[in-house]
Design a protein around this motif. Sequence first.
Motif, mmCIF file in Angstrom:
data_model
loop_
_atom_site.group_PDB
_atom_site.id
_atom_site.type_symbol
_atom_site.label_atom_id
_atom_site.label_comp_id
_atom_site.label_asym_id
_atom_site.label_seq_id
_atom_site.Cartn_x
_atom_site.Cartn_y
_atom_site.Cartn_z
ATOM 1 N N GLU A 137 -13.182 151.201 39.241
ATOM 2 C CA GLU A 137 -13.418 151.674 37.874
ATOM 3 C C GLU A 137 -12.462 151.038 36.865
ATOM 4 N N GLY A 138 -11.398 150.433 37.371
ATOM 5 C CA GLY A 138 -10.427 149.799 36.471
ATOM 6 C C GLY A 138 -10.391 148.299 36.689
ATOM 7 N N ARG A 139 -9.258 147.704 36.347
ATOM 8 C CA ARG A 139 -9.093 146.268 36.522
ATOM 9 C C ARG A 139 -9.024 145.916 38.006
ATOM 10 N N ILE A 140 -9.467 144.720 38.341
ATOM 11 C CA ILE A 140 -9.347 144.212 39.710
ATOM 12 C C ILE A 140 -8.471 142.971 39.677
ATOM 13 N N ILE A 141 -7.438 142.979 40.491
ATOM 14 C CA ILE A 141 -6.534 141.831 40.608
ATOM 15 C C ILE A 141 -6.643 141.311 42.035
ATOM 16 N N VAL A 142 -7.025 140.058 42.183
ATOM 17 C CA VAL A 142 -7.187 139.447 43.506
ATOM 18 C C VAL A 142 -6.117 138.386 43.684
ATOM 19 N N ALA A 143 -5.309 138.520 44.735
ATOM 20 C CA ALA A 143 -4.281 137.524 45.050
ATOM 21 C C ALA A 143 -4.766 136.672 46.211
ATOM 22 N N SER A 144 -4.676 135.363 46.046
ATOM 23 C CA SER A 144 -5.164 134.463 47.089
ATOM 24 C C SER A 144 -4.388 133.160 47.012
ATOM 25 N N PHE A 145 -4.580 132.306 48.024
ATOM 26 C CA PHE A 145 -3.992 130.973 47.988
ATOM 27 C C PHE A 145 -4.696 130.157 46.906
ATOM 28 N N ALA A 146 -3.934 129.480 46.076
ATOM 29 C CA ALA A 146 -4.535 128.659 45.021
ATOM 30 C C ALA A 146 -5.357 127.512 45.599
ATOM 31 N N SER A 147 -5.024 127.077 46.802
ATOM 32 C CA SER A 147 -5.726 125.937 47.406
ATOM 33 C C SER A 147 -7.080 126.320 47.997
ATOM 34 N N ASN A 148 -7.361 127.612 48.136
ATOM 35 C CA ASN A 148 -8.620 128.056 48.746
ATOM 36 C C ASN A 148 -9.703 128.137 47.664
ATOM 37 N N GLU B 30 5.772 135.771 47.165
ATOM 38 C CA GLU B 30 6.740 134.824 46.610
ATOM 39 C C GLU B 30 7.383 135.408 45.352
ATOM 40 N N PRO B 31 8.725 135.323 45.243
ATOM 41 C CA PRO B 31 9.437 135.995 44.148
ATOM 42 C C PRO B 31 9.022 135.571 42.744
ATOM 43 N N MET B 32 8.583 134.333 42.552
ATOM 44 C CA MET B 32 8.237 133.871 41.209
ATOM 45 C C MET B 32 6.733 133.816 40.982
ATOM 46 N N SER B 33 5.956 134.335 41.897
ATOM 47 C CA SER B 33 4.496 134.265 41.801
ATOM 48 C C SER B 33 3.959 135.284 40.795
ATOM 49 N N GLY B 34 2.680 135.098 40.425
ATOM 50 C CA GLY B 34 2.061 135.989 39.467
ATOM 51 C C GLY B 34 2.040 137.434 39.921
ATOM 52 N N LEU B 35 1.599 137.696 41.155
ATOM 53 C CA LEU B 35 1.481 139.069 41.641
ATOM 54 C C LEU B 35 2.837 139.747 41.717
ATOM 55 N N PHE B 36 3.853 139.040 42.171
ATOM 56 C CA PHE B 36 5.199 139.625 42.267
ATOM 57 C C PHE B 36 5.692 140.052 40.898
ATOM 58 N N GLY C 29 -0.658 132.320 37.428
ATOM 59 C CA GLY C 29 0.106 131.527 38.383
ATOM 60 C C GLY C 29 -0.131 130.051 38.104
ATOM 61 N N ARG C 30 0.948 129.294 37.972
ATOM 62 C CA ARG C 30 0.815 127.897 37.575
ATOM 63 C C ARG C 30 -0.087 127.105 38.508
ATOM 64 N N SER C 31 0.125 127.244 39.815
ATOM 65 C CA SER C 31 -0.689 126.475 40.761
ATOM 66 C C SER C 31 -2.150 126.904 40.713
ATOM 67 N N MET C 32 -2.394 128.208 40.526
ATOM 68 C CA MET C 32 -3.769 128.699 40.429
ATOM 69 C C MET C 32 -4.470 128.097 39.210
ATOM 70 N N GLU C 33 -3.799 128.119 38.079
ATOM 71 C CA GLU C 33 -4.397 127.581 36.862
ATOM 72 C C GLU C 33 -4.682 126.091 36.999
ATOM 73 N N GLN C 34 -3.750 125.353 37.601
ATOM 74 C CA GLN C 34 -3.934 123.914 37.754
ATOM 75 C C GLN C 34 -5.085 123.592 38.698
ATOM 76 N N VAL C 35 -5.153 124.301 39.839
ATOM 77 C CA VAL C 35 -6.220 124.055 40.803
ATOM 78 C C VAL C 35 -7.580 124.364 40.192
#
Length: 360
Positions: A31-42, A111-117, A64-70
């Motif tokens: 019913e609210g927001r959905i946040i999905v964490a995954s490997f950026a390479s997948n 990962e300490p600097m990742s988006g989800l963290f 996440g920088r790598s997610m946006e770039q991929v």
Amino acid sequence: MSDSTNIESPGHTQSEKEIGKTFEYYFDVAEGRIIVASFASNVYRIQQVADVAVSHGRVLCFQGRSMEQVVQIAMRLGYLKIPPESIVKVDQLKRYRDDQVCVITTGSQGEPMSGLFRMATATHRLNIGKGDTVIISASAIPGNERGVSRVINQLYQKGAQVIYNRMADVHVSGHACREELRLMMELTKPKYFIPVHGEYRHLVMHGKLAQEMGVLPENTFVADTGDVIELTQRSGKKVATVTSGSVMVDGIGDIDDVVLKDRKTLSQDGLVVVVLTLDSENGRMLTAPEIISRGFVYMRDSEELIADTKALLIKETRKFEGADRSDYANIKSGIRNSLKSFLKNRTKRTPMILPIIIEL
């Protein structure tokens, strides 16, 4: 060479399509927001989530920088097909209701600097809270379990509903399982075999599988990082080892191992500076030894230890009396070793010891 990560897992790896039903279910009930964490390479996983999100009327925000770039590169090359109007920036999310938002982010390994963290620790522009559903679409890589567990706990503390691989089929491995590895052996029939990608036990087990499939033991190489393996038409062997591993970079360039060791000692056990003032003519001690402690013990609370240390130094310093100046370096080294043993016996710690000789 063959990936060894899932050598301990029997059977075959599930198809990526299997988790599509799980995504459909949670997008239906959320019913609210959905946040999905995954490997950026997948990229295929990203496509699955994007398809389900768009079909449920949700916009997509990539973090996440790598997610946006991929995502940018994959869309440009045609590997990702997402309607451009369905992609928004994080500062545009306020325009949409929570049930219209899907965020795909990095951080599935804690990962300490990742988006989800950063979302979980309130250091991101998008903070996760009550009513949000977080799907961690990955399994913890060996060694990352503690970090992943910490992030999951933080998300629960924020009031979010967290879905991870122990609760639902939200991830399938990208690594081949044992029977698939066996099949590759049957198809390729290698003469030489080097198991790669995994912990050392995985490499050993994969090497044994190769031998079961007919590879000679002398042609199976379980290598450490840095090992040089030379292969010719007639033979294969380990021939050398090269320097490998992490390279620490300081402001002035690479850091030598000796410097790193000193910094580690300073951070763990501290520093003890010993100042000895000697007569330049005969080597006799002119004043009582001076002891300076930094990060080792608090001087005012350790008067007995300091007094006993000074008594030891007075005894050791007598070796300078009448000694040839060429022996000073050896005597100084002996003082350092004696003091090191003494402090270790008394405190169970080994601080860095720096003797300073002042001649007057």
